[in-house]
Design an enzyme around this catalytic site. Structure first.
Site, short mmCIF file in Angstrom:
data_model
loop_
_atom_site.label_atom_id
_atom_site.label_comp_id
_atom_site.label_asym_id
_atom_site.label_seq_id
_atom_site.Cartn_x
_atom_site.Cartn_y
_atom_site.Cartn_z
N LYS A 197 1.02 -1.11 0.20
CA LYS A 197 -0.12 -0.25 0.18
C LYS A 197 0.81 1.06 0.26
O LYS A 197 1.49 1.22 1.00
CB LYS A 197 -1.09 -0.09 1.17
N ARG A 207 -10.47 9.87 1.96
CA ARG A 207 -10.76 10.45 3.00
C ARG A 207 -11.98 11.56 2.97
O ARG A 207 -11.68 12.16 4.68
CB ARG A 207 -8.71 11.25 3.39
N LYS A 221 0.95 10.15 6.03
CA LYS A 221 1.27 8.93 5.73
C LYS A 221 3.05 8.03 5.80
O LYS A 221 2.94 6.68 5.35
CB LYS A 221 0.43 7.53 5.80
N GLU A 237 7.08 -6.67 1.19
CA GLU A 237 6.23 -6.16 2.60
C GLU A 237 5.14 -7.60 1.75
O GLU A 237 4.79 -8.08 2.78
CB GLU A 237 5.47 -5.41 1.89
N LYS A 252 -2.24 -1.31 -3.79
CA LYS A 252 -2.93 -0.09 -3.80
C LYS A 252 -1.91 0.94 -4.24
O LYS A 252 -1.41 1.08 -3.05
CB LYS A 252 -3.84 -0.78 -2.62
N SER A 278 -9.98 5.29 -4.62
CA SER A 278 -11.47 6.55 -5.06
C SER A 278 -10.78 7.88 -5.91
O SER A 278 -11.52 8.29 -6.47
CB SER A 278 -11.89 7.51 -3.75
N TYR A 317 -15.62 0.67 -6.64
CA TYR A 317 -16.70 2.17 -6.32
C TYR A 317 -17.63 1.66 -7.35
O TYR A 317 -18.77 1.40 -7.26
CB TYR A 317 -15.99 3.46 -6.32
C1 PBG Z 1 -7.69 3.20 5.30
C2 PBG Z 1 -7.33 3.44 3.97
C3 PBG Z 1 -7.44 4.77 2.89
C4 PBG Z 1 -8.02 3.52 1.94
C5 PBG Z 1 -8.52 2.52 2.21
N1 PBG Z 1 -8.14 2.11 3.99
C6 PBG Z 1 -7.33 5.90 3.23
C7 PBG Z 1 -5.73 6.12 3.36
O1 PBG Z 1 -5.09 4.70 3.60
O2 PBG Z 1 -5.43 6.55 3.91
C8 PBG Z 1 -7.82 4.50 0.53
C9 PBG Z 1 -9.19 4.02 -0.01
C10 PBG Z 1 -9.11 4.81 -1.73
O3 PBG Z 1 -8.84 6.21 -1.56
O4 PBG Z 1 -10.75 4.37 -2.04
N2 PBG Z 1 -6.48 3.56 6.34
#
Ligand code: PBG
Length: 329
Positions: A197, A207, A221, A237, A252, A278, A317
């Site tokens: 990720k 968010r 992050k 990982e 992701k 997203s 989605y």
């Molecule tokens: C939370 C999480 C996130 C997403 C899925 N779980 C956001 C992040 O890590 O800030 C993102 C999913 C998306 O953007 O569709 N840890």
């Protein structure tokens, strides 16, 4: 292989039946996972940066999950949206067995026991600062966070969640969550690790949806999510998460990281999911709303790209729309 003019690549492409026959990858409803948002309000609320996506009321969530099940979608991933007043420094509501996500899981499982339910394990929907972990003096504490994640995983699994999906990127959390589930006599609960990720700007609309963008402010992050410049690191990982007991792994975001997806699938040959996040969804929809792209065609093409790159399952989605399209033929 003889060259042109003996070989003509266009021969196999000339007719629809021939193209169908030689097609290497297909997208089916079985490939889809529907990520969705639930909030405690009585009415669903649109998420402006994700056209067609809403923070669903519990009632609408159940109705939509039943629709997903009826379309043949194998699983849903449910994300809770908490009111800002319920968020705390350490995110304690994450391991409250009566929190919104646990209530949602119980309701969904009662109405549609035969669809898989996936829940994130990460603190960001629950923390006042929007980070996925426990923070002290600006540092995200790894081992203290892992203990919180163990508790969060257990309450979610006890509520009926089938697949625990740690999305936090703390070190050692997969093994710790496996131990906690086993100790709670939940050996059959699956773990889908958000293994590779990245610290991505493509998460922006998510968010917005869960309200963690305002909470995060200018923070990022990058001390736990991966650097977009790396892909060997993704393999490490994934290797670690598999060693710790992950049943499935995820890459992701999706489309900007197809190379990582292919490397992971080739190297490990394990069930590999990809998340069309997203921001990817928002880009395609925004362009379509302007009339610049054809929404359904670009969506199907981008999901096919994940299959071609080796994905076994895709979080999107658009899952319900796509399932309807695929069923219509
Ligand atoms: C939370 C999480 C996130 C997403 C899925 N779980 C956001 C992040 O890590 O800030 C993102 C999913 C998306 O953007 O569709 N840890």
């Amino acid at each position: 292989m003889p060259a042109y003019p003996r070989t003509r690549m266009r021969r196999n492409r000339r007719t629809a039946w021939s193209r169908a026959l030689v097609r290497e990858n297909v997208l089916t409803v079985d490939d889809l996972i529907w990520p969705c948002f639930v909030h405690a309000g009585a009415h669903s609320q649109d998420v402006p940066s994700m056209p067609g996506v809403a923070r669903l009321s519990l009632t609408d969530l159940v109705e939509n999950v039943v629709a997903a099940r009826d379309l043949g979608i194998p699983a849903v991933a449910i994300f809770p949206v908490l009111d800002a007043s319920l968020k705390t420094l350490d995110g304690e509501r994450a391991w409250d067995p009566d929190n919104l996500i646990c209530q949602a899981v119980r309701r969904v499982k009662a109405a549609a026991p035969d669809i898989g339910v996936i829940c994130d394990v990460a603190l960001d929907p629950f923390t006042s600062h929007g980070q996925d972990g426990i923070v002290r003096d600006g540092i995200i504490l790894n081992d203290e966070t892992v203990v919180a994640l163990q508790k969060q995983a257990v309450v979610q699994a006890q509520a009926g969640c089938d697949v625990i999906a740690p999305s936090d990127m703390m070190d050692g959390r997969i093994g710790a969550v496996r131990d906690a589930l086993d100790a709670a006599k939940l050996p059959d609960t699956q773990i889908l690790s958000y293994a590779a990720k990245y610290a991505s700007a493509f998460y922006g609309p998510f968010r917005d949806a869960v309200g963690s963008k305002a909470a995060l402010g200018a923070a990022d992050k990058r001390t736990y999510q991966q650097d977009p410049g790396n892909s060997d690191e993704a393999l490490r990982e994934v290797a670690l998460d598999l060693e710790e007991g992950a049943d499935m792994v995820m890459v992701k975001p999706g489309m900007p990281y197809l190379d990582v997806l292919r490397r992971v699938k080739d190297r490990f040959a394990v069930p590999t999911m990809v998340y069309q996040v997203s921001g990817e969804y928002a880009m395609l929809h925004a362009a379509a709303q302007n009339g610049w792209l054809d929404r359904d065609s670009v969506m199907l093409e981008s999901l096919m790209a994940f299959k071609r790159a080796g994905a076994d399952g895709i979080l999107t989605y658009a899952a319900l729309d796509v399932a309807r399209r695929l069923r219509a033929g």
